[in-house]
Motif scaffolding. Structure first.
Motif, PDB file in Angstrom:
ATOM      1  N   GLU A 177       0.607   7.709   3.029  1.00  0.00           N
ATOM      2  CA  GLU A 177      -0.447   8.704   2.789  1.00  0.00           C
ATOM      3  C   GLU A 177       0.026   9.858   1.917  1.00  0.00           C
ATOM      4  N   ALA A 205      -7.905  11.297   5.658  1.00  0.00           N
ATOM      5  CA  ALA A 205      -8.082  10.376   4.522  1.00  0.00           C
ATOM      6  C   ALA A 205      -9.440   9.705   4.630  1.00  0.00           C
ATOM      7  N   LEU A 211      -4.451   3.230  -0.029  1.00  0.00           N
ATOM      8  CA  LEU A 211      -4.072   3.344   1.387  1.00  0.00           C
ATOM      9  C   LEU A 211      -4.158   2.019   2.133  1.00  0.00           C
ATOM     10  N   ARG A 220       0.867  -1.177   0.000  1.00  0.00           N
ATOM     11  CA  ARG A 220       0.000   0.000   0.000  1.00  0.00           C
ATOM     12  C   ARG A 220       0.904   1.227   0.000  1.00  0.00           C
ATOM     13  N   ILE A 263      -5.891   4.286   9.105  1.00  0.00           N
ATOM     14  CA  ILE A 263      -6.109   5.364   8.121  1.00  0.00           C
ATOM     15  C   ILE A 263      -6.361   6.671   8.879  1.00  0.00           C
TER      16      ILE A 263
END
Ligand code: AK3
Length: 275
Positions: A111, A240, A208, A108, A236
């Motif tokens: 951010e 976001a 993410l 992933r 998260i």
């Protein structure tokens, strides 16, 4: 770079290099236009396969739509030509290849990186929607990366001019389909550019989290999409999470517009110029 001379395009004009990938309908190769030395990607489509798939008119529409698009985050289609058996698309070469390969390798994105990609996607979609083009197939597999790490939306095979109620049998993953495109009874459902906002939300989530929000068996995926049933993991960030929830809204009219995506705190935080 000036346009290749207007004289008839044909395969002999190109020196074919390595295979860059293969799709459902053909392969794409690195290619060099002999006279100018211009490097491009050449997608080879077999007319017989397009006929079998009943998608010839879609390719024509793709060529018509994409030939008029000029944006740094939209892969260029420079031209096309055909011989007796094949259609060739002359495409901009994306030096860092397919984004989904980078995503799978890294599992992933951090951010800051995801936010920069989503900001570029929002800019590209804003450009497309201003021209009333709906891409309709936004997913990691259709995003390529240029040599400077900039991303480029590609494969306009499913794009249409808005508004549009034509129902195409979509092939491939259901994960990115918005609820309004899932077969819901007989009423003719019109859908708009807002379908790309839903897909942008799915894309943000997948960048993410490393998997799509409604990923499940085909039947369950459709049900979870229709109900907007997804959980956002606790790792998260709140910003976001806020953006994802404002894009993955069942009612297309209630999804936040692209301008608000570009001004969203999560985007601003990670995309300050010069960062
Ligand atoms: C992998 N790779 N690495 C670097 C790189 N640089 C450039 N391009 C690459 N790959 C090609 C990306 C594509 C762009 N446009 C496409 N267009 C298409 O494939 N159209 C199309 C075909 C068949 C059927 C249909 C239809 F009608 F069914 F929808 C539509 S494919 C690269």
């Amino acid at each position: 770079y000036d346009q290749p001379s207007t004289k008839k395009l044909h395969l002999g004009m190109f020196e074919i290099g390595k295979a860059l990938g293969k799709g459902k309908f053909g392969r794409v190769y690195l290619a060099k236009e002999r006279s100018s030395g211009f490097i491009c990607a050449l997608k080879v489509l077999h007319k017989s396969e397009l006929q079998q798939g009943g998608v010839q008119k879609q390719v024509r529409r793709e060529i018509e739509i994409q030939s008029n698009l000029r944006h740094p985050n939209v892969l260029r289609l420079f031209g096309h030509f055909h011989d007796s058996k094949r259609i060739f698309l002359i495409l901009e070469f994306a030096g860092k290849g397919e984004l989904y390969k980078h995503l799978r390798k890294e599992h992933r994105f951090p951010e800051w990186k995801a936010a920069q990609y989503i900001a570029q996607m929002a800019a590209a979609l804003k450009y497309l929607h201003k021209k009333h083009v709906i891409h309709r197939d936004i997913k990691p597999e259709n995003i390529l990366m240029g040599i400077h790490g900039e991303i480029k939306i590609s494969d306009f095979g499913w794009s249409v001019h808005a508004p549009n109620n034509r129902r195409q049998t979509m092939c491939g993953t259901l994960d990115y389909l918005p609820p309004e495109m899932l077969v819901t009874g007989t009423q003719e459902n019109f859908y708009s550019e807002k379908v790309d906002l839903w897909s942008l939300g799915v894309l943000t989530y997948e960048f993410l989290v490393g998997e799509a929000p409604f990923e499940d068996t085909p039947v369950m995926t459709q049900r979870r999409i229709r109900r907007g049933e997804m959980t956002i993991p606790s790792f998260i960030s709140p910003e976001a999470r806020d953006l994802i929830k404002k894009l993955l809204v069942l009612d297309p009219e209630k999804r936040i517009p692209l301008e608000e995506v570009q001004q969203h705190p999560w985007i601003i935080k990670h995309c300050m110029k010069g960062e």
